[in-house]
Design a protein around this motif. Sequence first.
Motif, PDB file in Angstrom:
ATOM      1  N   LEU A 173       0.816  -1.209   0.000  1.00  0.00           N
ATOM      2  CA  LEU A 173       0.000   0.000   0.000  1.00  0.00           C
ATOM      3  C   LEU A 173       0.854   1.266   0.000  1.00  0.00           C
ATOM      4  O   LEU A 173       0.446   2.301  -0.530  1.00  0.00           O
ATOM      5  CB  LEU A 173      -0.929   0.008   1.211  1.00  0.00           C
ATOM      6  CG  LEU A 173      -2.083  -0.994   1.187  1.00  0.00           C
ATOM      7  CD1 LEU A 173      -2.843  -0.945   2.506  1.00  0.00           C
ATOM      8  CD2 LEU A 173      -3.024  -0.708   0.022  1.00  0.00           C
ATOM      9  N   THR A 174       2.031   1.182   0.607  1.00  0.00           N
ATOM     10  CA  THR A 174       2.852   2.388   0.768  1.00  0.00           C
ATOM     11  C   THR A 174       4.232   2.271   0.145  1.00  0.00           C
ATOM     12  O   THR A 174       4.978   3.256   0.110  1.00  0.00           O
ATOM     13  CB  THR A 174       3.027   2.709   2.266  1.00  0.00           C
ATOM     14  OG1 THR A 174       3.696   1.600   2.912  1.00  0.00           O
ATOM     15  CG2 THR A 174       1.689   2.955   2.937  1.00  0.00           C
ATOM     16  N   GLU A 175       4.609   1.074  -0.336  1.00  0.00           N
ATOM     17  CA  GLU A 175       5.962   0.874  -0.847  1.00  0.00           C
ATOM     18  C   GLU A 175       5.937   0.147  -2.189  1.00  0.00           C
ATOM     19  O   GLU A 175       4.958  -0.534  -2.520  1.00  0.00           O
ATOM     20  CB  GLU A 175       6.792   0.075   0.165  1.00  0.00           C
ATOM     21  CG  GLU A 175       6.941   0.769   1.507  1.00  0.00           C
ATOM     22  CD  GLU A 175       7.581  -0.125   2.558  1.00  0.00           C
ATOM     23  OE1 GLU A 175       8.469   0.358   3.273  1.00  0.00           O
ATOM     24  OE2 GLU A 175       7.177  -1.296   2.665  1.00  0.00           O
ATOM     25  N   ASN A 176       7.025   0.264  -2.920  1.00  0.00           N
ATOM     26  CA  ASN A 176       7.172  -0.411  -4.207  1.00  0.00           C
ATOM     27  C   ASN A 176       8.058  -1.649  -4.003  1.00  0.00           C
ATOM     28  O   ASN A 176       9.278  -1.522  -3.838  1.00  0.00           O
ATOM     29  CB  ASN A 176       7.807   0.533  -5.232  1.00  0.00           C
ATOM     30  CG  ASN A 176       7.842  -0.077  -6.626  1.00  0.00           C
ATOM     31  OD1 ASN A 176       8.104  -1.262  -6.796  1.00  0.00           O
ATOM     32  ND2 ASN A 176       7.565   0.748  -7.626  1.00  0.00           N
ATOM     33  N   PRO A 177       7.470  -2.855  -3.986  1.00  0.00           N
ATOM     34  CA  PRO A 177       8.248  -4.077  -3.729  1.00  0.00           C
ATOM     35  C   PRO A 177       9.413  -4.271  -4.693  1.00  0.00           C
ATOM     36  O   PRO A 177      10.476  -4.755  -4.297  1.00  0.00           O
ATOM     37  CB  PRO A 177       7.201  -5.190  -3.901  1.00  0.00           C
ATOM     38  CG  PRO A 177       5.903  -4.527  -3.626  1.00  0.00           C
ATOM     39  CD  PRO A 177       6.044  -3.137  -4.171  1.00  0.00           C
ATOM     40  N   LYS A 178       9.236  -3.874  -5.966  1.00  0.00           N
ATOM     41  CA  LYS A 178      10.286  -4.074  -6.968  1.00  0.00           C
ATOM     42  C   LYS A 178      11.513  -3.226  -6.640  1.00  0.00           C
ATOM     43  O   LYS A 178      12.650  -3.704  -6.692  1.00  0.00           O
ATOM     44  CB  LYS A 178       9.760  -3.711  -8.354  1.00  0.00           C
ATOM     45  CG  LYS A 178      10.775  -3.979  -9.466  1.00  0.00           C
ATOM     46  CD  LYS A 178      10.187  -3.669 -10.837  1.00  0.00           C
ATOM     47  CE  LYS A 178      11.217  -3.930 -11.936  1.00  0.00           C
ATOM     48  NZ  LYS A 178      10.664  -3.642 -13.287  1.00  0.00           N
ATOM     49  N   ILE A 179      11.293  -1.969  -6.274  1.00  0.00           N
ATOM     50  CA  ILE A 179      12.401  -1.073  -5.945  1.00  0.00           C
ATOM     51  C   ILE A 179      13.120  -1.559  -4.676  1.00  0.00           C
ATOM     52  O   ILE A 179      14.352  -1.569  -4.610  1.00  0.00           O
ATOM     53  CB  ILE A 179      11.900   0.366  -5.750  1.00  0.00           C
ATOM     54  CG1 ILE A 179      11.410   0.935  -7.090  1.00  0.00           C
ATOM     55  CG2 ILE A 179      12.997   1.247  -5.161  1.00  0.00           C
ATOM     56  CD1 ILE A 179      10.807   2.310  -6.991  1.00  0.00           C
ATOM     57  N   ILE A 180      12.335  -1.968  -3.682  1.00  0.00           N
ATOM     58  CA  ILE A 180      12.927  -2.443  -2.425  1.00  0.00           C
ATOM     59  C   ILE A 180      13.738  -3.715  -2.660  1.00  0.00           C
ATOM     60  O   ILE A 180      14.829  -3.888  -2.107  1.00  0.00           O
ATOM     61  CB  ILE A 180      11.826  -2.678  -1.374  1.00  0.00           C
ATOM     62  CG1 ILE A 180      11.245  -1.327  -0.943  1.00  0.00           C
ATOM     63  CG2 ILE A 180      12.370  -3.443  -0.172  1.00  0.00           C
ATOM     64  CD1 ILE A 180      10.116  -1.422   0.045  1.00  0.00           C
ATOM     65  N   GLU A 181      13.246  -4.608  -3.524  1.00  0.00           N
ATOM     66  CA  GLU A 181      13.969  -5.846  -3.827  1.00  0.00           C
ATOM     67  C   GLU A 181      15.274  -5.544  -4.558  1.00  0.00           C
ATOM     68  O   GLU A 181      16.309  -6.178  -4.282  1.00  0.00           O
ATOM     69  CB  GLU A 181      13.098  -6.772  -4.660  1.00  0.00           C
ATOM     70  CG  GLU A 181      13.750  -8.102  -5.028  1.00  0.00           C
ATOM     71  CD  GLU A 181      14.073  -8.976  -3.822  1.00  0.00           C
ATOM     72  OE1 GLU A 181      14.990  -9.812  -3.917  1.00  0.00           O
ATOM     73  OE2 GLU A 181      13.404  -8.813  -2.775  1.00  0.00           O
ATOM     74  N   GLU A 182      15.247  -4.587  -5.474  1.00  0.00           N
ATOM     75  CA  GLU A 182      16.463  -4.208  -6.191  1.00  0.00           C
ATOM     76  C   GLU A 182      17.520  -3.675  -5.224  1.00  0.00           C
ATOM     77  O   GLU A 182      18.704  -4.024  -5.317  1.00  0.00           O
ATOM     78  CB  GLU A 182      16.140  -3.152  -7.255  1.00  0.00           C
ATOM     79  CG  GLU A 182      15.386  -3.706  -8.456  1.00  0.00           C
ATOM     80  CD  GLU A 182      14.978  -2.626  -9.440  1.00  0.00           C
ATOM     81  OE1 GLU A 182      15.182  -1.431  -9.128  1.00  0.00           O
ATOM     82  OE2 GLU A 182      14.465  -2.979 -10.524  1.00  0.00           O
ATOM     83  N   LYS A 183      17.098  -2.820  -4.282  1.00  0.00           N
ATOM     84  CA  LYS A 183      18.022  -2.288  -3.278  1.00  0.00           C
ATOM     85  C   LYS A 183      18.559  -3.411  -2.394  1.00  0.00           C
ATOM     86  O   LYS A 183      19.743  -3.426  -2.038  1.00  0.00           O
ATOM     87  CB  LYS A 183      17.315  -1.236  -2.428  1.00  0.00           C
ATOM     88  CG  LYS A 183      16.989   0.055  -3.161  1.00  0.00           C
ATOM     89  CD  LYS A 183      16.294   1.052  -2.237  1.00  0.00           C
ATOM     90  CE  LYS A 183      15.993   2.361  -2.957  1.00  0.00           C
ATOM     91  NZ  LYS A 183      15.276   3.318  -2.066  1.00  0.00           N
ATOM     92  N   TYR A 184      17.692  -4.351  -2.050  1.00  0.00           N
ATOM     93  CA  TYR A 184      18.071  -5.497  -1.209  1.00  0.00           C
ATOM     94  C   TYR A 184      19.160  -6.324  -1.893  1.00  0.00           C
ATOM     95  O   TYR A 184      20.151  -6.716  -1.268  1.00  0.00           O
ATOM     96  CB  TYR A 184      16.826  -6.343  -0.954  1.00  0.00           C
ATOM     97  CG  TYR A 184      17.045  -7.615  -0.172  1.00  0.00           C
ATOM     98  CD1 TYR A 184      17.210  -7.599   1.201  1.00  0.00           C
ATOM     99  CD2 TYR A 184      17.065  -8.854  -0.823  1.00  0.00           C
ATOM    100  CE1 TYR A 184      17.390  -8.775   1.921  1.00  0.00           C
ATOM    101  CE2 TYR A 184      17.243 -10.026  -0.121  1.00  0.00           C
ATOM    102  CZ  TYR A 184      17.415  -9.989   1.254  1.00  0.00           C
ATOM    103  OH  TYR A 184      17.592 -11.160   1.955  1.00  0.00           O
TER     104      TYR A 184
END
Length: 246
Positions: free
Chosen positions: A106-117
């Motif tokens: 709802l508040t975050e972009n999973p794809k962007i967070i996974e790329e950073k991870y």
Amino acid sequence: MLIGATIIGGGFAYLYMKSSNREVLDVATLCPKRGPVGHLAILIDLTDPASMTQMRFARAAIEKHIESVQVGTMISIGTVTPDEGQREGALLMVCKPPSGADADRLTENPKIIEEKYQVAFVQPLAEMLTKTLTISEASSSPIMENLQEFLSRIPDFGGVNNQRLVIFSNLSQHSDVLSFYRGEDWKAFEGKGELTKLARNLSNTEVVLLRLPEPSNQTEILEDFWARYFDVQGAKSVDPIVVGEY
């Protein structure tokens, strides 16, 4: 209309609360600003050769430990080697950040967070494991000394309850302080007055030993020494796992 406005307002309030409660991470370490929630310390012995099969087994076991710890845990990798420069170059400390699977859709972009991870956490750890899990050997094996040096450099180690230490080694200590190759044992260690120098800094720590097979004539001495050593250091538990050649 009033009911609709109330629902929309409540939705915005929820999203704001989720956003404001998001954990703030340190840019350099990826740790929560309030500090790591736990520690996973990994010490890899570079002083005695291991087969490719043993190194693959050790790497798989280490990667499972990394995957199992919770977000916010500090992962530290260190080495056993008499070469100070080599120890320094193989030192890595980074906290496990949220992955795409941990994202709030709802508040975050999973794809962007996974790329950073992947870029900031997974890749550096994989590169360091590739660098340290190599065939090598040295003229001495200062396991105790390098272990204490390693733990002393981990920020806040000992300050949380959730702690684990993984050691990949044949555990054949060989230095001026103590050497199993000179036939020395725990009694010899005590007789030198070295017992009082132990840091006793493994309280609340689970110890996992990925142990390479040692010469059969040293087995009893090794097992007795390290059982006493980790007990005096205050380890919560010790889990020895023999890493075979086949």
